[in-house]
Design a protein around this motif. Structure first.
Motif, short mmCIF file in Angstrom:
data_model
loop_
_atom_site.label_atom_id
_atom_site.label_comp_id
_atom_site.label_asym_id
_atom_site.label_seq_id
_atom_site.Cartn_x
_atom_site.Cartn_y
_atom_site.Cartn_z
N ALA A 174 0.82 -1.22 0.00
CA ALA A 174 0.00 0.00 0.00
C ALA A 174 0.85 1.26 0.00
O ALA A 174 0.36 2.34 -0.34
N GLU A 175 2.10 1.14 0.38
CA GLU A 175 2.98 2.30 0.47
C GLU A 175 3.98 2.37 -0.67
O GLU A 175 4.84 3.23 -0.69
N GLY A 176 3.90 1.45 -1.62
CA GLY A 176 4.90 1.38 -2.67
C GLY A 176 4.63 2.33 -3.83
O GLY A 176 3.68 3.12 -3.83
N GLU A 177 5.49 2.23 -4.86
CA GLU A 177 5.33 3.07 -6.04
C GLU A 177 4.12 2.65 -6.87
O GLU A 177 3.53 3.47 -7.58
N ASP A 178 3.79 1.39 -6.83
CA ASP A 178 2.60 0.88 -7.51
C ASP A 178 1.66 0.33 -6.43
O ASP A 178 1.54 -0.88 -6.24
N PRO A 179 0.99 1.22 -5.71
CA PRO A 179 0.35 0.81 -4.46
C PRO A 179 -0.91 -0.03 -4.63
O PRO A 179 -1.67 0.14 -5.59
N VAL A 180 -1.11 -0.92 -3.68
CA VAL A 180 -2.39 -1.61 -3.54
C VAL A 180 -3.33 -0.68 -2.79
O VAL A 180 -2.99 -0.14 -1.74
N ARG A 181 -4.52 -0.46 -3.33
CA ARG A 181 -5.49 0.44 -2.71
C ARG A 181 -6.71 -0.29 -2.14
O ARG A 181 -7.48 0.29 -1.38
N ALA A 182 -6.87 -1.54 -2.53
CA ALA A 182 -7.99 -2.34 -2.01
C ALA A 182 -7.65 -3.81 -2.20
O ALA A 182 -6.84 -4.17 -3.06
N ILE A 183 -8.27 -4.66 -1.38
CA ILE A 183 -8.06 -6.10 -1.45
C ILE A 183 -9.42 -6.78 -1.57
O ILE A 183 -10.36 -6.43 -0.86
N VAL A 184 -9.50 -7.73 -2.48
CA VAL A 184 -10.69 -8.57 -2.61
C VAL A 184 -10.31 -9.99 -2.19
O VAL A 184 -9.33 -10.54 -2.68
N VAL A 185 -11.07 -10.56 -1.26
CA VAL A 185 -10.86 -11.94 -0.82
C VAL A 185 -12.05 -12.77 -1.29
O VAL A 185 -13.21 -12.39 -1.07
N THR A 186 -11.77 -13.89 -1.94
CA THR A 186 -12.85 -14.73 -2.45
C THR A 186 -12.44 -16.19 -2.39
O THR A 186 -11.32 -16.53 -1.95
N GLY A 187 -13.34 -17.07 -2.82
CA GLY A 187 -13.05 -18.49 -2.86
C GLY A 187 -13.11 -19.00 -4.28
O GLY A 187 -13.89 -18.50 -5.10
#
Length: 248
Positions: free
Chosen positions: A43-56
């Protein structure tokens, strides 16, 4: 076992255990926690993750604890608790794409997420009263905080399954739809101000669910886990018969 991929600024974490309908054991819980932690670190990187989806994967979100995989020991208990805490505390919004049945520990995973997108055929169920187990305080209080005390009593004490429409009505589902709907919501949220989202998540999760349980709560939970009734439930499952509980 755990598949992780990126779709732009959204990290997608998938439980992939077809043979057990994505049930959880200590190894899976640890791998899922590590995937969430890794996405959160990005989330803090140059190409940040802004949301997470968890599924099955497949037709189930998570069929609960893997009763054949040693879940009756502290290794599972600790790994499962750490996984839930990771989902709850990761600094970006987590969306549970509940693509099918969520049972027991699967409901706990969905509750740890910030938002739940529920497929039309999905169902939630927490049948602890049918197997002689006892939930931790966090699960009971978080469910009550999300859906209200009356609905939580129905889900837990009466072991009432909750379908997608009912889940939306009581607030357990934020939206009805499949993985595509969850991805669209995640993409929309990922364009919002990260610090604002992090503040909202922190405040909402600062409820009483994480308060230390009173001694009487801990004793009652441990009494259930040590009980003859729990042993009876395990024996009944192996013998394919209804359990006979005696309250001891």
């Amino acid at each position: 076992m755990i598949d992780t991929r990126r779709d732009g600024s959204v990290a997608v974490v998938t439980i992939d255990r077809h043979s057990t309908r994505n049930a959880l054991d200590a190894e899976v819980c640890t791998a899922l926690r590590e995937a969430i932690d890794s996405a959160g670190a990005a989330a803090e990187g140059e190409d940040p993750v802004r949301a997470i989806v968890v599924t099955g994967a497949g037709t189930a979100f998570c069929a609960g604890a893997d009763l054949s995989g040693g879940v009756y020991n502290l290794n599972f208990y600790d790994a499962h608790a750490a996984m839930l805490r990771a989902v709850e505390s990761v600094p970006v919004p987590v969306i549970a794409a509940v693509n099918g049945p969520a049972v027991g520990a699967g409901v706990q995973l969905a509750l740890a997420a910030d938002l739940r997108v529920v497929a039309p055929g999905a169902v939630f169920a927490v049948p602890v009263v049918k197997v002689g187990l006892a939930l931790d305080n966090w699960t009971i209080k978080r469910l009550a905080n999300v859906v209200g005390g009356g609905h939580a009593r129905s889900v837990l004490m009466a072991a009432r399954p909750v379908g997608a429409e009912e889940a939306a009505r009581i607030g357990l589902a934020n939206e009805i739809g499949g993985l595509d709907t969850a991805m669209e919501l995640a993409a929309e949220i990922s364009r919002f101000a990260p610090l604002s989202l992090r503040h909202i998540k922190s405040v909402i999760n600062d409820d009483d669910a994480r308060l230390l349980p009173r001694e009487e709560h801990t004793e009652l939970q441990q009494r259930a886990w040590r009980s003859e009734d729990m042993a009876e439930a395990r024996a009944a499952r192996e013998e394919k018969r209804p359990p006979v509980f005696r309250g001891r």
